[in-house]
Design an enzyme around this catalytic site. Sequence first.
Site, PDB file in Angstrom:
ATOM      1  N   GLN A 179      64.451  40.086  16.861  1.00  0.00           N
ATOM      2  CA  GLN A 179      63.917  41.201  16.088  1.00  0.00           C
ATOM      3  C   GLN A 179      63.049  40.685  14.943  1.00  0.00           C
ATOM      4  O   GLN A 179      62.438  41.494  14.225  1.00  0.00           O
ATOM      5  CB  GLN A 179      65.072  42.041  15.515  1.00  0.00           C
ATOM      6  N   ARG A 198      73.478  48.346  13.667  1.00  0.00           N
ATOM      7  CA  ARG A 198      72.817  49.558  13.147  1.00  0.00           C
ATOM      8  C   ARG A 198      73.486  50.062  11.862  1.00  0.00           C
ATOM      9  O   ARG A 198      73.798  51.248  11.753  1.00  0.00           O
ATOM     10  CB  ARG A 198      72.876  50.621  14.255  1.00  0.00           C
ATOM     11  N   CYS A 199      73.706  49.131  10.900  1.00  0.00           N
ATOM     12  CA  CYS A 199      74.538  49.475   9.758  1.00  0.00           C
ATOM     13  C   CYS A 199      73.788  49.519   8.446  1.00  0.00           C
ATOM     14  O   CYS A 199      74.391  49.831   7.421  1.00  0.00           O
ATOM     15  CB  CYS A 199      75.680  48.484   9.627  1.00  0.00           C
ATOM     16  N   GLU A 211      69.054  54.366  11.233  1.00  0.00           N
ATOM     17  CA  GLU A 211      70.491  54.108  11.073  1.00  0.00           C
ATOM     18  C   GLU A 211      71.252  55.237  10.400  1.00  0.00           C
ATOM     19  O   GLU A 211      72.487  55.189  10.328  1.00  0.00           O
ATOM     20  CB  GLU A 211      70.693  52.807  10.299  1.00  0.00           C
TER      21      GLU A 211
END
Lengths: 788, 163, 295
Positions: free
Chosen positions: A223, A373-374, A743
């Site tokens: 990413q 995804r935090c 998110e």
Amino acid sequence: MSKCKTSAEVGGMGHSVKRKEDARFIRGQGTYVDDIVRPGMVFMDIVRSPYAHAKIKSINAEKALALPGVAAVITGETLKEYNLHMMPTLMSDTQMVLPIDKVCYQAQEVAAVIATDRYSAADGVELVEVEYEPLPVVVDPHKATDPDAPIIRDDKEGQTSNHIWHWENGDKEGTEEVFQSSDVVIKQKIYLPRIHVASIETCGCVSEFDKANGKLTVWMTTQAPHAVRTVLALVAGHVGLQEDKIRIISPDIGGGFGGKVPIYPGYVIAIAASVVTGLPIKWIEDRRENLQADSFARDYHMDCEIAADKDGTLKGLRIKTLADNGYADAAANPSKYPAGMFSICTGSYDFKKAFVEVDGVYTNKPPGGVAYRCSFRVTEAVHAIERMVDLVADEIMMDAAELRMKNFIPKEAFPYKSPTGWEYDSGDYHTALQLAMDNVGYDELLKEQKEKREKGEFMGIGICSFTEVVGAGPSKDFDILGIKMFDSSEIRIHPTGKAIARFGTKSQGQGHETTYAQIIAEELGIPYTDISVEEGDTDTAPYGLGTYASRSTPTAGAAAAMACRKIKAKAQKIAAHLLEAAEEDLEWEVGKFSVKGVPEKSVTIQEIAFAAYTNHPQGLEAGLEATHYYDPPNLTFPFGSYIAVVDIDSETGEVKIRRFMAVDDCGNIINPMIVEGQIHGGLAQGLAPALFEEISYDDEGNIHGGSFMEYLVPTAVETPHWETDKTTTPSPHHPLGAKGVGESPTVGAPPAIVNAVVDALSHLGVKHIDIPMTPEKVWRAIHKQDAA
Amino acid sequence: MASRSITVTINGEARTSDVEDRLLLVHLIRDNFALTGTHIGCDTTHCGACTILLDGKAVKSCTVFAVQANGRDVTTIEGMEGEALHPLQEGFVEEHGLQCGFCTPGMIMSSKHLLDKNSSPSEDEIRWGISGNLCRCTGYQNIVKAVQYASNKLQEIDNEGGE
Amino acid sequence: MIPGSFDYHAPSSLDEAIELLGKLGEDAKILAGGHSLIPMMKLRLAEPTHLVDINGLSDLNYIKEQDGYLCIGAMTTESDLETSDLILEKYPILKDTSEVIADPLVRNLATVGGNIAHGDPANDHPATMVALNAEIVVNGPAGLLGGGKRTIPIDEFFVGPLTTALAENEILTEIRVPSSNGKSGASYIKLERKVGDYAIAGAAAALHFDGDICSKAGIALTNVGPTPVRATQAQDALVGTTITQEDAEKAGELAAAASHPVGDHRGSEEYKRAVVKVLTTRAILKAKSRAGGEK
């Protein structure tokens, strides 16, 4: 909701245009890392430790090497020759690439087999013989700092315990005073277990070293390709790799969610092997390897305390957290934030005082912490505050919505300075919650719940009103390994009026090829179908920190807008030249400049582009392009209110989500269809930890949840129908008024679901249930039995 | 390793390859036949990213040996587009039924078989029909809409054909 | 995820298959649907050196009523069973069962015979077949002991975990369920954590009535013992009653008492017993309502 400025054909902000990238995916023509084939390519597979903590007595590769097809076996000793057996983590700790002395988690990489084909590589792995001497294991983080606990990182000089760091924020004394002077103090332990993001594509790479040119090319599931390139240059500079001769290509990525940010040992081994052998090497992990060894998320043990007055005024918040980091501090947080953005935990409420402290410890588990995804620990922070607020509501017998409304930071108070130092840019919490309540028919639901309770049926309504914090981040506070967290956009307009734009971010499904084009369409009036967007190739893309933590729109999206404005400024000069008018006499309407008061005297952006190469004014450079590196002045603060309605089968403990209403506010929206898709997906990844997902370890450090047999990813049947709505409160500092959004749903959904289930059982005296709320946990809460 | 020659008709074309008995069908498709639209997402037969049609039935190609497909018909995502996109492919674009695209070929092949058996499935029937395919990006909702789009379009085409 | 090496055989007749199994011995495994075997091979938990693919034996794929029995060919796929009109109309318990096995893709290949022959108490058909008092028809080599075909009553078929009464060189070829005649109804209910998982527990109830009185009952349980568990006392408690809610719950309690669940990540022993009670009660009441003409 404002009308779109551009036409549907131009497709600027607000248009739900169809995605450009879809054309290849629906045909099966995507290029994911495992699709890449290079001439002479060989395959790598990894031997992994069955033990969580053990000395390596010997590694015997004889049988493996005797197998036809197996070309080499690489061990820590092999890499040590090149000083590549250890590498830094993104938190400036160190981790093993391949071990020399001992292994520190089950499934740790121990050796790598290189073979001519996948099947031989797998056979080779079975034949490598490793002799281990098991060591005592640290699994419970609470016991990690016991005086007799084995020191896991005895390889680090000066490391005399398993404690890594202590971090705190807020006013300790002031908060204690508030607690002393409040009517109601509630304490609750909340544990968010370890989970794994399990994107459908696992991790892997193809590494190819061109001896003649001295150039290393790595196709990689990452990413953040630029960060990888720089880290490799720093780590492997001593073996001759230099940054101009390293090319990282992040092709199509099958889901990231944070799990493809870390630099896993597999990549480094493959890279080292490809340089040493001169052969292109492909390494693709299988699902069990992915679940068992790659970066996890959560594993936060939170001791929460909240202070309030009996009229419902929230006064103070105190949280002490134990962070189970695994055997290395490798969470991909910004360097000054070992606990990420956890101190956002005062949430949407106007607390006067708060104090937060987090201690990170080592255990014999894989390293990581923020890969699901935090938003850098915002999931943890919001889970804590939204549960504590419900506990206050329950204690003082006030409706959960009413308590929230009473304590929300009012709209007029923004920008708002929180007691933990965040400056929230904008928000309108009352409107969002009211909209959610109206949509779901809150009062009717309360009536229904009362009636059902009288019949012995369990129904619950749960609210979560979260404030998120995304868009890392301003250079004064945010860096990863020292690299500041700006992001970039480079835009070039061709003579025929089409454009190419490249970015320092990297989509893994978020639709950047479409949304960035839409930003440019908005700013310059060029149809989005005429704009090609590229990301992920470090040879061509401008430097950036990648896509995770919902940062792309806040940083690179802003960079695109700013680059467009530079282009527009130059375009104005060219237009003035073409129209033989003074620059100040021109006005801009989407896609063209015209002379003020003389609309027929106009020139389109396409005509301007052509002129930039064929008829540019003397004294001005030819061409029409700009690059912008955007340093955000602040983070952005999306928010929302979610309401979950659940029905519980009291005999089995099964939870059915009857309705889920999500009202989100991410400021000005580029593509409503894409935002809605992000919300749906994030809600599903919030449902999953709330009811299904957990990775746990027994006393010997053996994993449970290490395959899809035991790690329960919900299907379309477990996933309910999502209802979505929105409010729009633009960010005052973002050039497009936009905030991140990806998110928000993973942050907001779990507490809403927990609050609903606890609400359904509150009349039985149930106060709290830790996730995942399995049927048995719910059944036990109903029947009041202690856990088995 | 001993190998044997097998011939599989894949997307209408007979193709031959020498394979080990243990070669998985998904590897035959991806590696031997270089059709990389079919993906691998797990190792325990759960995720469905490898779904293809074997003699018209949707199956997980990671749990079938290539030798079992000898003499049989395989359809992969690459075989879905004829002169135009298949309505399912169209539906996934129109309804935003994909994000990263990795589960998409498997979803489309499963849905193809579903619609072959049941031309107008309800939402529940669609969710049951794709319950062998995991997605992490979309939350499934738009995938359901994509299948409904295709079901409507196929029925339209059918009705037009009947006139 | 790569299996070990093996030799593949694809016989085209039952006799050929049986002969091969005899010749190859214990290192050979039958490949039917393959969705229990191949996943184990990919994890290298099973490493047979020979696979005998019986998918070529297409005359083993049928669902029909004959001579007072429902006869299901062993190679009938779960999806064929799930969508059969005959099953839906007269034996809906079999649809209840097949539709909760794994997922729809697995069911396109997984066979009813395989689900039973694997001998896994976590599989769903075993309990249903016990409740239905099915018979298992098995083909072996013709010779010394008879014509090569024998019928095994269901109560003798499941011997232990992953162990059945099948000899090494025998192939399960047909499942026979006594045809429903008179007033009867049956139901299977499974509690699973998500689609595709094995049961936390499952309960099958097959009831026959004489007017309003239950004359015969079959109750059996999934994944709460080393084999499917026949809840004999629960069965006996229902016979002679009109099966009120109370009767059903009493039988549920007896079924829970008869089960031997092992605590694991699907649930503790205590929870599984509670689930057995609930599912058995619900399956009994559903079976009763089906006997009364409801779907």
